[in-house]
Design a protein around this motif. Structure first.
Motif, PDB file in Angstrom:
ATOM      1  N   ASP A   1       0.850  -1.186   0.000  1.00  8.71           N
ATOM      2  CA  ASP A   1       0.000   0.000   0.000  1.00  8.71           C
ATOM      3  C   ASP A   1       0.892   1.244   0.000  1.00  8.71           C
ATOM      4  O   ASP A   1       2.099   1.133  -0.133  1.00  8.71           O
ATOM      5  N   ALA A   2       0.314   2.411   0.230  1.00  9.52           N
ATOM      6  CA  ALA A   2       1.071   3.657   0.154  1.00  9.52           C
ATOM      7  C   ALA A   2       2.287   3.637   1.087  1.00  9.52           C
ATOM      8  O   ALA A   2       2.244   3.058   2.165  1.00  9.52           O
TER       9      ALA A   2
ATOM     10  N   VAL B   1       2.573  -2.764  -9.731  1.00  8.93           N
ATOM     11  CA  VAL B   1       1.862  -1.661 -10.374  1.00  8.93           C
ATOM     12  C   VAL B   1       0.731  -2.209 -11.257  1.00  8.93           C
ATOM     13  O   VAL B   1      -0.397  -1.712 -11.234  1.00  8.93           O
TER      14      VAL B   1
ATOM     15  N   ARG C   1       0.792  -0.183  -4.799  1.00  8.75           N
ATOM     16  CA  ARG C   1       1.524   1.084  -4.825  1.00  8.75           C
ATOM     17  C   ARG C   1       2.992   0.859  -4.472  1.00  8.75           C
ATOM     18  O   ARG C   1       3.311   0.051  -3.598  1.00  8.75           O
TER      19      ARG C   1
ATOM     20  N   VAL D   1       6.156   5.863 -11.145  1.00 11.83           N
ATOM     21  CA  VAL D   1       6.879   5.418  -9.957  1.00 11.83           C
ATOM     22  C   VAL D   1       8.227   6.134  -9.930  1.00 11.83           C
ATOM     23  O   VAL D   1       8.973   6.117 -10.909  1.00 11.83           O
TER      24      VAL D   1
END
Ligand SMILES: Cc1cc2nc3c(=O)[nH]c(=O)nc-3n(C[C@H](O)[C@H](O)[C@H](O)COP(=O)(O)OP(=O)(O)OC[C@H]3O[C@@H](n4cnc5c(N)ncnc54)[C@H](O)[C@@H]3O)c2cc1C
Ligand code: FES
Lengths: 466, 95
Positions: A151-152, A171, A176, A221
């Motif tokens: 996740d983030a 991705v 993430r 990214v």
């Protein structure tokens, strides 16, 4: 509980072991395959049947789905599968002891093929023991087996094909990646020029790598190149990541940090058996000494795949087939002439799929500070031993890893030196002005994993009852 | 650190630190601890630091957990079963 002796016992159900089992069955050998995972596939094709059944395999890529063919051929070949069985001792004569976590059993082989694959190179940096710091391979395993995605705030730091492959995979799956801190210090144009022949012959793999890069650029990214001195910071958990690039220190918040600096042969088993090993300077690791069929200096023991030498999945598959030919010939099932005739086309495949290896080894060679970390960095996670303590032991007269171990407890914890062995050898070699070959590696003694008494009791009962 | 997985119809109900957690079938006990959001899964008996799974493939032994009251289980190598009780391992040098 000794099952009938098999002509060949294969340990490891990755591409090398699966291909070896199928090939050996084709030649008429009786075969058992032992793997500690619940299903065959190994690292690259891990849980491929489950992923296919759940409709996730296609998203994981064509290369991943290639494994489905291998696994299906294996299921049809007539070999006996011991899944969820961890081999904890292999005797030089071919007796294999494995446990399913409750009870141990003895599986006897006239030949044993060790195909246990690679492990990720340890990445000893400041803060790598903080929760939230994991290897890239670990995160990939979570993704392949149960579809978990970062996740983030999760950063990747390191180098090697797997970092790009994994980031692109995540991705594509909707996960993430906060950014990639690229620690490769090989310079791309120069390295490519030095290995021009390999790069041209391995263009398919190059194209794939460029594809990953394009996908990451499209997903925006962040990539930072020329990164050094990565550190994980935080209280009780990773909260920030710090690094140096272009002479500047930089810092960013992080909910997780995934490390990767390539893979090295998993030599734990062949070392415990007592096979001869040599230091491979190009790949910066020890590997078992073998002939072209994977035969070691111990008659009953063969080696195939990444635990012999890092070559990637398709090379591992070929090496598995070659080892099956070697085993069959050494058992007198086929003649040496027949073995060589069958080996020809397989060896041609090895050289085609292995064309890029020299380029990759060069471009992604681990940085000196990772092989030989500064004094305050923890090397042995189990016993909490720093690089400084290892140097201190060297200055007090320790000449090899085994002396360092009895002096400091380094390598004495439950992982048995799997996580610190390469760093201990390199750090000692640098401190003593010796080569890694001269310094050597930890002596490994069975059992290869800590066993509970109950697991052994079942074996003793069965042997007594025989 | 990881996104909560979508609830599968065949999710397995386990207990992590006494709390019920539903995890995808085929998950390891270590994965279940991560999904449950445990900040760490053990404390090192040597240094007292918190630790968590590192390799997920049986190499590092950082995932030692108490599973169904049995201490020092290598959590990444144990597949969840319905009703499995998973707890952090505090200190204790068990191996
Ligand atoms: C974490 C990780 C992820 C990787 N991901 C990729 C990828 O996505 N793409 C790629 O091209 N390459 C990947 N690689 C490189 C990979 O090693 C090769 O591509 C390929 O899997 C090598 O095949 P192999 O048959 O030699 O070994 P593996 O595929 O590693 O198979 C070895 C098998 O041995 C089993 N085993 C090990 N020890 C024991 C034991 N004591 N008892 C019983 N069974 C045992 C393991 O469970 C495993 O199934 C990865 C490597 C690692 C370490
Ligand atoms: S997480 Fe490394 S052994 Fe389980």
């Amino acid at each position: 509980m000794s099952d009938r002796p098999f002509d060949l016992v294969v340990i490891g159900g990755g591409p090398a072991g699966l291909a070896a089992a199928s090939q050996a069955r084709q030649l008429g050998l009786s075969v058992a395959l032992v793997d500690e995972q619940p299903a065959p596939g190994g690292q690259i094709y891990r849980a491929v049947e489950r992923a296919e059944a759940e409709g996730r395999a296609t998203a994981l890529g064509e290369d991943y789905r290639h494994g489905l063919g291998l696994v299906r051929a294996f299921h049809e070949c007539g070999a006996t599968l011991f899944a969820s069985h961890q081999a904890w001792q292999v005797e030089p004569g071919g007796r294999v002891f494995a446990t399913d976590g409750k009870a141990s059993r003895l599986i006897e082989g006239r030949r044993v093929l060790v195909a246990v694959g690679a492990i990720e190179r340890p990445v000893p940096i400041r803060g790598w023991t903080l929760p939230g710091v994991m290897s890239v391979g670990a995160a990939q395993i979570l993704h392949k087996t149960i579809g978990l995605v970062p996740d983030a705030g999760v950063w990747i730091a390191g180098s090697g094909p797997l970092t790009l492959h994994f980031a692109a995979e995540i991705v594509a799956a909707g996960g993430r990646i906060a950014g990639i801190l690229d620690t490769a210090h090989g310079r791309l144009p120069e390295t490519a020029l030095r290995h021009l022949g390999g790069v041209v012959r391995g263009w398919r793999y190059v194209a794939r790598g460029l594809g990953y890069l394009a996908r990451l650029r499209m997903a925006d990214v962040r990539r930072v190149s020329g990164v050094e001195n990565v550190e994980a910071l935080g209280e009780g958990r990773v909260e920030r990541v710090r690094w140096r690039s272009g002479g500047q220190w930089q810092e960013a918040p992080a909910s997780g940090l995934l490390l990767h600096e390539g893979v090295v042969p998993n030599t734990h088993m062949t070392m415990a058996i007592g096979c001869a090993h040599d230091w491979d300077e190009a790949q910066k690791c020890f590997r078992p000494r073998t002939d072209r069929f994977g035969m070691t200096d111990v008659e009953a023991i063969l080696v195939a795949g990444d635990c012999g030498s890092i070559g990637g999945a398709r090379v591992a598959e070929c090496r598995g087939r070659l080892a099956a030919l070697g085993a069959a010939a050494s058992l007198g099932v086929i003649s040496a002439a027949e073995r060589d005739r069958l080996a020809g086309p397989v060896e041609a495949e090895v050289s085609a799929h292995g064309a890029l290896r020299g380029f990759l080894d060069d471009l992604y060679a681990p940085a000196a500070e990772l092989c030989v970390p500064p004094d305050d960095v923890m090397v042995c996670r189990c016993e909490g031993i720093t690089a400084g303590r290892i140097r201190e032991a060297a200055s007090l007269g320790c000449r090899g890893p085994n002396q360092v171990k009895s002096f400091t407890r380094c390598g004495m914890g439950p992982c048995q030196g799997r996580m610190c062995g390469p760093t201990v050898t390199a750090t000692l070699a640098a401190a003593l002005g010796m080569t890694p070959q001269e310094v050597g590696a930890f002596r490994i003694r069975p059992p290869l994993k800590p066993l509970r008494l109950g697991e052994l009791a079942a074996l003793a009962d069965a042997e007594a009852g025989e | 650190m990881f996104r909560k997985p979508p609830e599968a119809p065949d999710a397995v109900l386990v207990e992590v630190e006494g709390r019920p957690v539903r995890v995808p079938p085929g998950a390891s006990a270590a994965a279940a601890a991560l999904i449950a959001g445990l900040a760490s899964t053990r404390t090192s008996p040597v240094t007292g630091e918190p630790r968590a799974p590192y390799c997920m493939m049986g190499v590092c032994f950082e995932c030692l957990l108490v599973i169904d009251d049995e201490p020092s289980q290598q959590g990444c190598m144990v597949t969840v079963r319905p009703g499995m009780r998973i707890r952090r391992q505090e200190g204790a040098r068990e191996l």
